[in-house]
Design an enzyme around this catalytic site. Structure first.
Site, PDB file in Angstrom:
ATOM      1  N   ASP A 117      40.436  31.463 -21.487  1.00  0.00           N
ATOM      2  CA  ASP A 117      39.311  30.794 -22.136  1.00  0.00           C
ATOM      3  C   ASP A 117      39.899  29.765 -23.100  1.00  0.00           C
ATOM      4  OD1 ASP A 117      36.569  30.410 -22.961  1.00  0.00           O
ATOM      5  OD2 ASP A 117      36.990  31.642 -24.735  1.00  0.00           O
ATOM      6  N   ASP A 174      38.602  27.005 -25.879  1.00  0.00           N
ATOM      7  CA  ASP A 174      37.449  26.492 -26.613  1.00  0.00           C
ATOM      8  C   ASP A 174      37.848  25.380 -27.574  1.00  0.00           C
ATOM      9  OD1 ASP A 174      35.784  28.367 -25.387  1.00  0.00           O
ATOM     10  OD2 ASP A 174      36.081  29.840 -26.984  1.00  0.00           O
TER      11      ASP A 174
END
Ligand code: X6L
Ligand code: MG
Ligand code: MG
Length: 198
Positions: free
Chosen positions: A119, A121
């Site tokens: 992930d 971000d």
């Protein structure tokens, strides 16, 4: 097109799109996390990929933090880190670069807030405040997440959050997030360093 060729294309596309703009460089902070597969190797690869992207220069990389899953708690522990970059990309281009990296590292579509291979971000971007369906900067929930604040405070101790407090002094925020397990993982950090560009 096979999946990996397609991912290569996505990355190539993102890179050439950014070369055509001579934008000013801005500092940005990214948060990376993984809780599936070889997590250290995946983080090392992700940071190497980031460093190789035209339009992105690595400024600093935090240590690795072991953190308990937050949100959906019935999943493996995470390894998290934060990265500071200098970039000529715009916010959406940067988001697309992050998504291309997630795909390159084999991220599969799963339940929201579920386990993931990688992930990436966008947390903060110098001079950028925006709130759209696709992207919000600063990341709206970063101040509640110890696995974001701890590594970020290492590499951007003076960066002011929305309420005016700087990351390293966000005592109230850390208190709110104090129940979350998040500890410096020295062994993982050492192995990570030896994996980079290996
Ligand atoms: C109520 C409802 C309270 C939802 C919290 C918190 C949802 C965090 C999503 C929440 C809620 C998230 C990571 C993670 C996730 C990570 C660790 C998320 C998105 N990503 N836990 N949980 N590290 N430790 O990178 O952050 S899912
Ligand atoms: Mg996240
Ligand atoms: Mg994400």
């Amino acid at each position: 097109l096979c999946a990996s060729r397609r991912r290569q294309f996505d990355i190539w596309w993102t890179m050439s799109a950014c070369r055509s703009h001579a934008a000013a460089m801005a500092e940005a902070a990214l948060g990376l996390g993984t809780n599936l597969g070889d997590r250290e190797a995946a983080l090392a690869q992700a940071v190497d990929l980031l460093a190789a992207m035209p339009g992105i220069e690595l400024a600093s990389v935090s240590n690795l933090y072991s953190s308990a899953p937050w949100g959906v708690t019935d999943q493996p522990d995470f390894l998290n880190l934060c990265v500071l970059i200098e970039t000529g990309l715009g916010p959406l281009q940067l988001l697309h670069a992050c998504k291309a990296m997630e795909a390159e590292l084999g991220r599969q579509e799963r339940l929201r807030w579920g386990p993931r291979e990688m992930d990436v971000d966008v947390l903060l971007m110098q001079g950028v405040t925006l709130d759209t369906e696709t992207l919000a900067i600063p990341h709206p929930r970063m101040a509640e997440r110890r696995f974001v604040l701890e590594p970020l405070a290492e590499i951007a101790p003076d960066w002011a959050l929305e309420d005016g407090t700087v990351t390293s002094k966000s005592a109230a925020l850390k208190k709110k997030a104090a129940d979350q397990m998040c500890v410096l993982d020295e062994a993982a950090t050492r192995r990570f360093a030896s994996l980079r560009s290996a």
